[in-house]
Design a protein around this motif. Structure first.
Motif, short mmCIF file in Angstrom:
data_model
loop_
_atom_site.label_atom_id
_atom_site.label_comp_id
_atom_site.label_asym_id
_atom_site.label_seq_id
_atom_site.Cartn_x
_atom_site.Cartn_y
_atom_site.Cartn_z
N ILE A 3 -6.02 0.59 13.81
CA ILE A 3 -5.15 -0.58 13.60
C ILE A 3 -3.98 -0.51 14.56
O ILE A 3 -3.65 -1.49 15.22
CB ILE A 3 -4.61 -0.61 12.15
CG1 ILE A 3 -5.75 -0.85 11.18
CG2 ILE A 3 -3.54 -1.67 11.99
CD1 ILE A 3 -5.32 -0.72 9.74
N SER A 4 -3.37 0.68 14.65
CA SER A 4 -2.16 0.79 15.48
C SER A 4 -2.46 0.52 16.94
O SER A 4 -1.71 -0.16 17.61
CB SER A 4 -1.53 2.16 15.30
OG SER A 4 -2.45 3.19 15.58
N LYS A 5 -3.60 1.03 17.46
CA LYS A 5 -3.93 0.78 18.86
C LYS A 5 -4.27 -0.68 19.09
O LYS A 5 -3.88 -1.26 20.09
CB LYS A 5 -5.10 1.66 19.28
CG LYS A 5 -4.72 3.10 19.43
CD LYS A 5 -5.90 3.92 19.86
CE LYS A 5 -5.52 5.40 19.94
NZ LYS A 5 -6.68 6.23 20.23
N ILE A 71 -8.89 -3.95 5.54
CA ILE A 71 -9.26 -2.67 4.92
C ILE A 71 -8.01 -1.94 4.46
O ILE A 71 -7.96 -1.40 3.35
CB ILE A 71 -10.09 -1.81 5.90
CG1 ILE A 71 -11.46 -2.44 6.11
CG2 ILE A 71 -10.21 -0.37 5.41
CD1 ILE A 71 -12.24 -1.86 7.27
N PHE A 72 -6.99 -1.93 5.30
CA PHE A 72 -5.73 -1.28 4.94
C PHE A 72 -5.14 -1.90 3.68
O PHE A 72 -4.74 -1.20 2.75
CB PHE A 72 -4.74 -1.36 6.10
CG PHE A 72 -3.33 -1.15 5.66
CD1 PHE A 72 -2.89 0.12 5.36
CD2 PHE A 72 -2.46 -2.22 5.52
CE1 PHE A 72 -1.59 0.33 4.93
CE2 PHE A 72 -1.17 -2.02 5.09
CZ PHE A 72 -0.73 -0.74 4.79
N ALA A 73 -5.07 -3.23 3.64
CA ALA A 73 -4.45 -3.91 2.49
C ALA A 73 -5.23 -3.63 1.21
O ALA A 73 -4.63 -3.35 0.17
CB ALA A 73 -4.38 -5.42 2.75
N ILE A 77 -3.82 -1.71 -2.19
CA ILE A 77 -3.71 -2.28 -3.54
C ILE A 77 -4.72 -1.69 -4.51
O ILE A 77 -4.48 -1.67 -5.71
CB ILE A 77 -3.83 -3.83 -3.54
CG1 ILE A 77 -5.18 -4.27 -2.99
CG2 ILE A 77 -2.68 -4.45 -2.79
CD1 ILE A 77 -5.43 -5.77 -3.14
N GLU A 78 -5.85 -1.18 -4.00
CA GLU A 78 -6.85 -0.54 -4.85
C GLU A 78 -7.32 0.74 -4.17
O GLU A 78 -8.39 0.77 -3.57
CB GLU A 78 -8.04 -1.47 -5.09
CG GLU A 78 -7.71 -2.66 -5.93
CD GLU A 78 -8.93 -3.54 -6.19
OE1 GLU A 78 -10.06 -3.05 -6.04
OE2 GLU A 78 -8.73 -4.70 -6.52
#
Length: 176
Positions: A3-5, A71-73, A77-78
């Protein structure tokens, strides 16, 4: 691609401003290792900038990066269940138990809260975009609203808890 890249390689221009966030800054947004008030304020500002990019430039973010953000979110949350999740939760609580008094003693609570709110804003922005893209969710939401307004005259007042439960049920139904 992480994600960061993926995000760091993008320059999205919300309202004529260019924002570039490095991979290390994104990691710091999601995993702060400092208790410096100025650093928390800086991370909060960068997290808010990332949220603005998501809110106003979602369609400009590459599909692969969008999927990583989703995917991160969802993981946030779960989180996954099991021994690993319990261990991570314990470590997080332990870290917070040590860091929070230090933050309070240094008078940095406001900057920490600003950072936490900015982080929550990123997650909410991602989930809002996911909901906006999901046509089944939009249809279920529209039908529920129509049903609610149709029954408006015959129904009794709903408490805040009942309204939240109803919205959760609609959301769960749309996701299924």
């Amino acid at each position: 691609m992480s994600i960061s890249k993926a995000i760091a390689s993008q320059e999205v221009r919300p309202m004529s401003a260019t924002i570039t966030i490095s991979p290390s800054e994104i990691r710091q947004i999601f995993q702060p290792r400092t208790s410096s008030a100025s650093r928390f304020w800086e991370l909060a500002q960068k997290a808010n900038n990332l949220a603005v990019i998501i809110e106003y430039g979602w369609e400009k973010i590459p599909g692969e990066t969008q999927e990583l953000l989703k995917i991160f979110a969802y993981a946030f949350i779960e989180p996954p269940q099991g021994i690993k999740e319990r261990l991570l939760k314990f470590v997080g609580i332990f870290y917070l138990a040590i860091a929070l008094p230090w933050i309070l003693l240094k008078g940095e609570f406001d900057s920490y809260v600003a950072y936490k709110n900015a982080f929550d804003r990123i997650v909410n922005a991602i989930l809002s975009e996911v909901e906006r893209e999901d046509m089944a969710y939009q249809k279920a939401l529209s039908e529920a609203l129509e049903e609610t307004f149709t029954e408006w005259e015959t129904s009794s007042a709903m408490t805040a808890e009942e309204a939240c439960e109803r919205i959760r049920a609609i959301s769960n139904q749309a996701l299924e």
